[in-house]
Design a protein around this motif. Structure first.
Motif, PDB file in Angstrom:
ATOM      1  N   GLY A  10       0.794  -0.642   0.295  1.00 62.97           N
ATOM      2  CA  GLY A  10      -0.035  -0.295   0.301  1.00 62.97           C
ATOM      3  C   GLY A  10       0.715   1.253   0.348  1.00 62.97           C
ATOM      4  O   GLY A  10       0.697   2.017   0.924  1.00 62.97           O
ATOM      5  N   GLY A  11       1.767   1.097  -0.873  1.00 58.34           N
ATOM      6  CA  GLY A  11       2.920   2.175  -1.151  1.00 58.34           C
ATOM      7  C   GLY A  11       2.201   2.961  -2.069  1.00 58.34           C
ATOM      8  O   GLY A  11       3.808   4.089  -1.732  1.00 58.34           O
ATOM      9  N   SER A  12       1.952   3.320  -2.826  1.00 55.80           N
ATOM     10  CA  SER A  12       1.320   4.550  -3.414  1.00 55.80           C
ATOM     11  C   SER A  12       0.298   6.038  -2.633  1.00 55.80           C
ATOM     12  O   SER A  12       0.800   7.236  -3.544  1.00 55.80           O
ATOM     13  N   ARG A  13       0.105   5.710  -1.334  1.00 58.68           N
ATOM     14  CA  ARG A  13      -0.258   7.332  -1.024  1.00 58.68           C
ATOM     15  C   ARG A  13      -0.312   7.157   0.299  1.00 58.68           C
ATOM     16  O   ARG A  13       0.592   6.029   1.149  1.00 58.68           O
ATOM     17  N   GLY A  14      -0.582   8.065   1.552  1.00 57.18           N
ATOM     18  CA  GLY A  14      -0.601   8.373   2.738  1.00 57.18           C
ATOM     19  C   GLY A  14       1.068   7.981   3.712  1.00 57.18           C
ATOM     20  O   GLY A  14       1.708   7.942   2.810  1.00 57.18           O
ATOM     21  N   ILE A  15       0.226   7.541   4.540  1.00 58.06           N
ATOM     22  CA  ILE A  15       1.530   6.792   5.295  1.00 58.06           C
ATOM     23  C   ILE A  15       2.188   5.895   4.567  1.00 58.06           C
ATOM     24  O   ILE A  15       3.513   5.895   4.635  1.00 58.06           O
ATOM     25  N   GLY A  16       1.961   4.718   3.399  1.00 57.30           N
ATOM     26  CA  GLY A  16       3.137   3.961   2.637  1.00 57.30           C
ATOM     27  C   GLY A  16       3.712   4.795   1.471  1.00 57.30           C
ATOM     28  O   GLY A  16       5.295   4.191   1.985  1.00 57.30           O
ATOM     29  N   ALA A  17       3.474   5.688   0.922  1.00 64.16           N
ATOM     30  CA  ALA A  17       4.355   5.989   0.528  1.00 64.16           C
ATOM     31  C   ALA A  17       4.907   7.166   1.252  1.00 64.16           C
ATOM     32  O   ALA A  17       5.823   7.301   0.749  1.00 64.16           O
ATOM     33  N   ALA A  31      10.377  -1.673  -2.739  1.00 57.95           N
ATOM     34  CA  ALA A  31       9.665  -1.869  -3.358  1.00 57.95           C
ATOM     35  C   ALA A  31       7.894  -1.941  -2.960  1.00 57.95           C
ATOM     36  O   ALA A  31       7.974  -2.212  -1.363  1.00 57.95           O
ATOM     37  N   LEU A  32       7.549  -1.127  -4.022  1.00 59.79           N
ATOM     38  CA  LEU A  32       6.265  -0.688  -3.088  1.00 59.79           C
ATOM     39  C   LEU A  32       4.919  -1.286  -3.713  1.00 59.79           C
ATOM     40  O   LEU A  32       5.275  -1.387  -5.075  1.00 59.79           O
ATOM     41  N   SER A  33       3.895  -1.834  -3.265  1.00 58.94           N
ATOM     42  CA  SER A  33       2.765  -2.390  -3.593  1.00 58.94           C
ATOM     43  C   SER A  33       1.798  -1.548  -3.693  1.00 58.94           C
ATOM     44  O   SER A  33       1.352  -0.337  -2.942  1.00 58.94           O
ATOM     45  N   TYR A  34       0.640  -1.775  -4.562  1.00 57.34           N
ATOM     46  CA  TYR A  34      -0.539  -0.759  -4.876  1.00 57.34           C
ATOM     47  C   TYR A  34      -1.748  -1.477  -6.005  1.00 57.34           C
ATOM     48  O   TYR A  34      -1.516  -2.840  -5.916  1.00 57.34           O
ATOM     49  N   HIS A  35      -3.075  -1.211  -5.652  1.00 63.71           N
ATOM     50  CA  HIS A  35      -3.790  -1.676  -5.894  1.00 63.71           C
ATOM     51  C   HIS A  35      -4.606  -1.148  -7.409  1.00 63.71           C
ATOM     52  O   HIS A  35      -4.054  -2.036  -8.427  1.00 63.71           O
ATOM     53  N   SER A  36      -5.139   0.001  -7.651  1.00 59.89           N
ATOM     54  CA  SER A  36      -5.855   1.166  -8.025  1.00 59.89           C
ATOM     55  C   SER A  36      -5.146   1.803  -8.123  1.00 59.89           C
ATOM     56  O   SER A  36      -6.226   2.909  -8.862  1.00 59.89           O
ATOM     57  N   SER A  37      -3.606   2.940  -7.854  1.00 61.27           N
ATOM     58  CA  SER A  37      -3.421   3.541  -8.535  1.00 61.27           C
ATOM     59  C   SER A  37      -2.173   3.784  -8.881  1.00 61.27           C
ATOM     60  O   SER A  37      -1.548   4.292  -8.463  1.00 61.27           O
ATOM     61  N   PRO A  38      -2.069   3.303  -9.902  1.00 64.85           N
ATOM     62  CA  PRO A  38      -0.952   3.111 -10.635  1.00 64.85           C
ATOM     63  C   PRO A  38      -0.296   4.671 -10.988  1.00 64.85           C
ATOM     64  O   PRO A  38       0.836   4.722 -10.766  1.00 64.85           O
ATOM     65  N   ASP A  39      -1.228   5.583 -10.806  1.00 59.30           N
ATOM     66  CA  ASP A  39      -0.692   6.721 -11.096  1.00 59.30           C
ATOM     67  C   ASP A  39       0.064   6.869 -10.169  1.00 59.30           C
ATOM     68  O   ASP A  39       1.322   7.852 -10.029  1.00 59.30           O
ATOM     69  N   ALA A  40       0.174   7.579  -9.113  1.00 58.35           N
ATOM     70  CA  ALA A  40      -0.243   7.961  -7.873  1.00 58.35           C
ATOM     71  C   ALA A  40       1.393   6.842  -6.856  1.00 58.35           C
ATOM     72  O   ALA A  40       2.193   7.075  -6.640  1.00 58.35           O
ATOM     73  N   ALA A  45      13.637   2.600  -6.405  1.00 60.31           N
ATOM     74  CA  ALA A  45      12.180   2.074  -5.534  1.00 60.31           C
ATOM     75  C   ALA A  45      11.871   1.520  -7.195  1.00 60.31           C
ATOM     76  O   ALA A  45      12.502   2.035  -8.268  1.00 60.31           O
ATOM     77  N   GLN A  46      10.406   0.640  -6.938  1.00 56.70           N
ATOM     78  CA  GLN A  46       9.996   0.085  -7.886  1.00 56.70           C
ATOM     79  C   GLN A  46       8.591  -0.146  -7.694  1.00 56.70           C
ATOM     80  O   GLN A  46       8.047  -0.837  -6.470  1.00 56.70           O
ATOM     81  N   ALA A  47       7.268  -0.392  -8.384  1.00 52.77           N
ATOM     82  CA  ALA A  47       6.095  -0.068  -8.258  1.00 52.77           C
ATOM     83  C   ALA A  47       5.535  -1.871  -8.505  1.00 52.77           C
ATOM     84  O   ALA A  47       6.257  -2.643  -9.331  1.00 52.77           O
ATOM     85  N   TYR A  48       4.931  -2.436  -7.822  1.00 48.18           N
ATOM     86  CA  TYR A  48       4.271  -3.799  -7.996  1.00 48.18           C
ATOM     87  C   TYR A  48       2.861  -3.247  -8.179  1.00 48.18           C
ATOM     88  O   TYR A  48       2.218  -2.984  -6.650  1.00 48.18           O
ATOM     89  N   ARG A  49       2.091  -4.118  -8.732  1.00 45.89           N
ATOM     90  CA  ARG A  49       0.458  -4.130  -8.833  1.00 45.89           C
ATOM     91  C   ARG A  49       0.075  -5.450  -7.763  1.00 45.89           C
ATOM     92  O   ARG A  49       0.808  -6.450  -8.385  1.00 45.89           O
TER      93      ARG A  49
END
Length: 248
Positions: free
Chosen positions: A13-20, A34-43, A58-62
């Motif tokens: 849950g690293g795309s926003r808020g505390i996670g980001a 590495a940070l995961s997200y579910h529905s916010s690829p742009d964030a 860093a790298q993002a993962y859905r």
């Protein structure tokens, strides 16, 4: 700032808020994140870009945080891509609240599936891959330890996260792996904004704290960074409450 150079960290849950904020802080301390997200690829991309611009990696993962299979696959992919795992931050969560007599089964499932089942799934897989002296930090909530109207199921999920951490701390302690929980109080995020114009409960919640204000995501990230560092090598099975004195 702690020295996390050479460490690999996964923040769910690293795309926003505390996670980001946590992803950015761990990267600033030297970790590959590495940070995961579910529905916010742009964030998520914005967080990765901000880390890169600051000189980090860093790298993002859905991944669907409610899916045990997706969580396990996420951990395995991070290990494959980065050669190992040192830090797991279970931040992904949902905030479904409401009076108990109006609470739906779907809202109940959302709270438990993401916050508790999701944390369990990532911990179960990470336990197979974490390097010795690794770190697991779970995100709880002040409502895990105190009642608050409308927060019964959310609080129950977060209380489950905390007791899960205590048990796993005893299982993994022989490898030097620590497992702890951070319980935030009212934090200014899009899920719980501090602006009374956006959140009718903001002034009341701020008034319940000793400091008379909301906390920031960066303040929670600092607590997580401490628990992820060598400075916290003898802290495990603990619950660190960061709530401005709300529950003092």
């Amino acid at each position: 700032m702690s020295d996390l150079t050479g460490k690999v960290a996964l923040v769910t849950g690293g795309s926003r808020g505390i996670g980001a904020a946590t992803a950015k802080r761990l990267a600033a301390d030297g970790a590959t994140v590495a940070l995961s997200y579910h529905s916010s690829p742009d964030a998520a991309r914005a967080v990765v870009d901000a880390i890169a611009e600051a000189g980090g990696t860093a790298q993002a993962y859905r991944a669907d945080a409610a899916s045990p299979e997706a969580n396990a696959a996420l951990v395995r992919q991070v290990v494959e891509d980065h050669g190992g795992l040192d830090i797991l931050v279970n931040n992904a969560g949902v905030y479904k609240t409401g009076p108990v007599h109006e609470f739906s089964d779907e809202d109940y499932d959302a709270n438990l599936d993401v916050s508790l089942r999701g944390s369990f799934a990532t911990i179960r897989e990470a336990a197979k891959h974490l390097r010795d002296d690794g770190r697991i930090v779970n995100l709880g909530s002040v409502v895990a330890n105190t009642g608050m109207p409308g927060n019964g199921i959310y609080g129950a999920a977060k209380a489950g996260v905390a007791i899960l951490a205590k048990s796993v701390a005893k299982e993994l302690g022989g490898r030097g792996i620590t497992v702890n929980t951070v319980h935030p109080g009212p934090i200014d995020t899009d899920m719980n904004p501090a602006d009374p114009g956006e959140n009718p409960y903001a002034a009341t919640l701020a008034g319940m704290t000793a400091l008379g204000r909301y906390g920031t995501a960066d303040e929670i990230a600092s607590a997580i960074a401490f628990l992820a560092s060598d400075d916290a090598a003898y802290v495990t099975g603990a619950e660190l409450t960061v709530d401005g004195g709300m529950t003092a």
